[in-house]
Design an enzyme around this catalytic site. Structure first.
Site, PDB file in Angstrom:
ATOM      1  N   CYS A   1      -5.183 -17.460  12.209  1.00 50.55           N
ATOM      2  CA  CYS A   1      -5.835 -16.223  12.689  1.00 50.55           C
ATOM      3  C   CYS A   1      -6.370 -15.500  11.447  1.00 50.55           C
ATOM      4  O   CYS A   1      -6.628 -16.130  10.426  1.00 50.55           O
ATOM      5  CB  CYS A   1      -4.862 -15.362  13.487  1.00 50.55           C
ATOM      6  SG  CYS A   1      -3.527 -14.684  12.496  1.00 50.55           S
TER       7      CYS A   1
ATOM      8  N   GLY B   1       0.798  -1.221   0.000  1.00 49.94           N
ATOM      9  CA  GLY B   1       0.000   0.000   0.000  1.00 49.94           C
ATOM     10  C   GLY B   1       0.832   1.274   0.000  1.00 49.94           C
ATOM     11  O   GLY B   1       0.446   2.266  -0.615  1.00 49.94           O
TER      12      GLY B   1
ATOM     13  N   ASP C   1       4.861  -3.828   6.268  1.00 46.42           N
ATOM     14  CA  ASP C   1       3.569  -3.872   6.940  1.00 46.42           C
ATOM     15  C   ASP C   1       3.621  -4.643   8.261  1.00 46.42           C
ATOM     16  O   ASP C   1       2.612  -5.152   8.720  1.00 46.42           O
ATOM     17  CB  ASP C   1       2.518  -4.501   6.026  1.00 46.42           C
ATOM     18  CG  ASP C   1       2.857  -5.943   5.689  1.00 46.42           C
ATOM     19  OD1 ASP C   1       3.928  -6.420   6.110  1.00 46.42           O
ATOM     20  OD2 ASP C   1       2.046  -6.593   5.009  1.00 46.42           O
TER      21      ASP C   1
ATOM     22  N   LYS D   1       5.327  -9.473  -6.567  1.00 49.14           N
ATOM     23  CA  LYS D   1       5.117  -8.023  -6.585  1.00 49.14           C
ATOM     24  C   LYS D   1       6.339  -7.260  -7.085  1.00 49.14           C
ATOM     25  O   LYS D   1       6.212  -6.301  -7.846  1.00 49.14           O
ATOM     26  CB  LYS D   1       4.785  -7.524  -5.170  1.00 49.14           C
ATOM     27  CG  LYS D   1       3.435  -7.955  -4.661  1.00 49.14           C
ATOM     28  CD  LYS D   1       3.209  -7.351  -3.283  1.00 49.14           C
ATOM     29  CE  LYS D   1       1.866  -7.763  -2.723  1.00 49.14           C
ATOM     30  NZ  LYS D   1       1.615  -7.113  -1.419  1.00 49.14           N
TER      31      LYS D   1
ATOM     32  N   CYS E   1      -3.506  -4.102   8.994  1.00 48.97           N
ATOM     33  CA  CYS E   1      -4.559  -3.669   8.069  1.00 48.97           C
ATOM     34  C   CYS E   1      -5.495  -4.811   7.693  1.00 48.97           C
ATOM     35  O   CYS E   1      -6.676  -4.586   7.429  1.00 48.97           O
ATOM     36  CB  CYS E   1      -3.942  -3.061   6.820  1.00 48.97           C
ATOM     37  SG  CYS E   1      -3.064  -1.536   7.174  1.00 48.97           S
TER      38      CYS E   1
ATOM     39  N   LEU F   1      -5.611  -5.494  -3.981  1.00 45.21           N
ATOM     40  CA  LEU F   1      -5.890  -4.635  -5.139  1.00 45.21           C
ATOM     41  C   LEU F   1      -6.635  -3.352  -4.804  1.00 45.21           C
ATOM     42  O   LEU F   1      -6.624  -2.410  -5.593  1.00 45.21           O
ATOM     43  CB  LEU F   1      -6.672  -5.420  -6.202  1.00 45.21           C
ATOM     44  CG  LEU F   1      -5.958  -6.667  -6.755  1.00 45.21           C
ATOM     45  CD1 LEU F   1      -6.882  -7.420  -7.702  1.00 45.21           C
ATOM     46  CD2 LEU F   1      -4.676  -6.284  -7.469  1.00 45.21           C
TER      47      LEU F   1
END
Lengths: 80, 352, 352, 80
Positions: C316, C37, C126, C82, C188, C67
């Protein structure tokens, strides 16, 4: 009284500084500030309009100014 | 969860968001006017987030000088229509939404019809004429306008003309700037712009669009956000709750006769024309293509060049001041053949 | 002007910028860690602005759930690396720069060698483990780190470890957050994130990179910028001039044994395994794939499932808390076969 | 004295509000505030670290607080 005036955008070029001091009579108004600034910096008047904000709020022409107010000159911007 | 919502899991998980919010985004119809420095990032994020109908209006083609900040475009696409290239790429980014290219210059003749197809408009334009046109058209149509503007390191964002619970509308562009002499305010081609600021402001505009559609957070309605990319200080100026302006008609779009770089070259090689440079002395000293030098401020006093019977071609850095010069001269001498060089010296140096 | 500078005319025109500034950008070597992101928009603008050598490090592949905010990727590229997809697209965006993909997970074993190739690092990661690793490695290597982080509607930006004129270094991440229990802070995938905030913060990070390289404006060094996308209020927190921490070694990267969704499906169809869900009750109620339910907080007290002689698979929402659970259990029972479900329920629902 | 404490990020969830009031003895310090908050909100302590800013500046544990200070609790954020 001395008013501290912050410049944004093209006003920085017009003033040649990011902040200037303007001497106004006690109980001077936004209109008084406009006249004083346009007299000293004619290019400001040529913009046709620019916003004056006092303490982060839009200020109308008749509003009274005080020494400790934070005044900002915010000219229009057109880029995209 | 439906398969077509998997893409949006990380935004549906937001507090205050739900599958119903995603449905609101899917049903929304947003028009981005200008696929430039602001429109590119804004449209990227609106497409990614799943705005169901996304219109992109731009009449211009990609040029080399756009590429430092208009991240949807590559050098291979120079010369192609921005609206078409943008829609094609965004469609690949999100096949689940509808993209509508509008290859046209918005004018007082077409804007109101165009707005009928959309709920909300994002201002990605780069000139005052179109900013005022969009503003006034949105006021007349009763639709919100997410405004953005950039210059050098300074950016502005606001949401104009939002209907309040009491039926009044939030302030619009004319509450802040009733009118502007645009020849006095340099644009990005003249004064430059930092590309990352275009990205920030475009994303902030898309953010306000998503907030408006999903009724999330506090909109920048009745407020103007100022961002300074040099210090990363920003401030929110309060503008008051309701508009005090009254707008009842659109400003009429004035057509400025222009010649492209290629047309000028051809003209110079055949019957010739009178070149007039309306930039300032410093710009003139750096680079020029000959002809008279009459800065815009002095134009109407020093118009001796009008005596020639050849066509007159006025040029500046970007085509903005020369366009203004043509408008002024045409008012005084409507029968004279006067043109502005499209794209100015910037286009000239890219194409010659 | 040289032809290859035409692309950059509008940034060379900025006050304080020049062709020499563009040359500094061309000579700079910037490493973006994490093409997610934050990394996507940051890399787009760094490429557009002409950073001469741009490295993109990411070991992960594109997934559908990326996306909505990772604007470099399309559904066609789901499953591809990526770093490779990003470099290919950015190379098309700017053929005049060098793009270097690094398909690897940065660890305490490889990070210092990687940093040798670069002048400056942009943190697009992240998770806390990698944020601390990057921070400590940049401090040891004496290189600045442009930090960014997002969660829901809140974002942070800072520039860590900038050498001052007096030879000291500006504060780093450990000055602000000496250590974090990352199982206590949702990411996130769990709490959601608004895509437009990722765009804003990524652009702000790229902006600090350009300011650092061209020595323009006031860096966010010794400062932490907080952005609230709900209100668009932001504030800059002063952190002091110089770091007060002393970092002399890297945190060792712990390898957590994981199984992919496909591997788990196969395992369940063959010899089977013990499933353990470490999420909270509300998450359990919404959706689960069976097995025991032992929230992470209760894990070490309620580990009766360890009696089984089958492999244990902990899951999780995103793989974060299950990874933490595996680490804790492995410390107590190093010989047990315990795995974390890679990507958690998010990956499961995308792939099953 | 009553201190007004603003919450950022996950602290909003922990407090269940974007701002709370905390009662501290006169001349209380940042450490006193931490203890008081962690007693009432144990999840805050579980974060292992969070920043306290006073009037937009990082506050060290021994720093004294005053009634009119604007105090912000800024927990770490890891998303990307």
């Amino acid at each position: 009284m001395n008013i501290n005036v912050l410049a944004f955008g093209i006003a920085k070029d017009i003033f040649g500084a990011s902040a200037i001091e303007v001497e106004l009579p006690e109980a001077g108004t936004v209109t008084d500030l406009r006249s004083k600034l346009e007299e000293k910096y004619p290019r400001l008047k040529q913009l046709a309009s620019y916003m004056i904000a006092v303490n982060d709020a839009y200020a109308a022409d008749g509003d009274a100014l005080q020494q400790q107010d934070e005044v900002a000159i915010i000219p229009p911007v057109s880029g995209g | 969860m439906q398969n077509n919502l998997l893409r949006y899991t990380c935004q549906i998980a937001l507090p205050g968001f739900s599958e119903a919010s995603q449905q609101q985004l899917q049903e929304a119809r947003v028009l981005v006017v200008g696929a430039g420095g602001l429109g590119c990032p804004a449209a990227q994020y609106l497409a990614a987030a799943g705005i169901g109908t996304l219109g992109i209006a731009d009449f211009d083609v990609v040029s080399v000088g756009n590429l430092h900040r208009q991240v949807l475009f590559t050098p291979e696409e120079v010369g192609q229509h921005k609206a078409l290239v943008a829609c094609e790429k965004l469609q690949r980014q999100n096949p689940g939404i509808k993209l509508v290219p509008h290859v046209l210059k918005v004018t007082s003749d077409n804007i109101l019809a165009l707005l009928q197809e959309y709920d909300l408009v994002l201002d990605g334009t780069d000139n005052f004429d179109t900013k005022y046109l969009l503003n006034d058209a949105c006021v007349l149509a009763g639709k919100p306008l997410v405004y953005g503007a950039i210059y050098q390191f300074d950016g502005q964002v606001a949401v104009w003309n939002v209907r309040q619970p009491d039926g009044s509308f939030s302030p619009n562009y004319r509450d802040v700037y009733p009118m502007v002499d645009d020849s006095q305010v340099p644009n990005c081609a003249e004064g430059g712009v930092i590309p990352t600021l275009a990205g920030m402001i475009g994303c902030m505009q898309a953010n306000e669009v998503i907030k408006f559609i999903t009724k999330t957070g506090d909109l920048l309605a009745g407020k103007l956000l100022l961002v300074d990319a040099l210090s990363m200080q920003s401030r929110v100026i309060k503008l008051g709750k309701a508009t005090k302006t009254s707008i009842s008609a659109l400003p009429q779009t004035e057509e400025v006769p222009t010649l492209s770089v290629q047309e000028v070259k051809q003209q110079l090689e055949t019957e010739g024309c009178v070149l007039v440079d309306v930039r300032n002395q410093a710009e003139r000293d750096t680079y020029h293509i000959g002809g008279e030098h009459v800065p815009l401020e002095a134009l109407t006093e020093e118009a001796a060049f009008l005596a020639s019977d050849k066509p007159i071609l006025i040029y500046c850095a970007s085509g903005k001041r020369s366009g203004e010069a043509v408008k002024r001269l045409k008012k005084m001498f409507p029968e004279k053949e006067i043109y502005s060089l499209e794209g100015g010296m910037k286009a000239w140096r890219e194409q010659v």
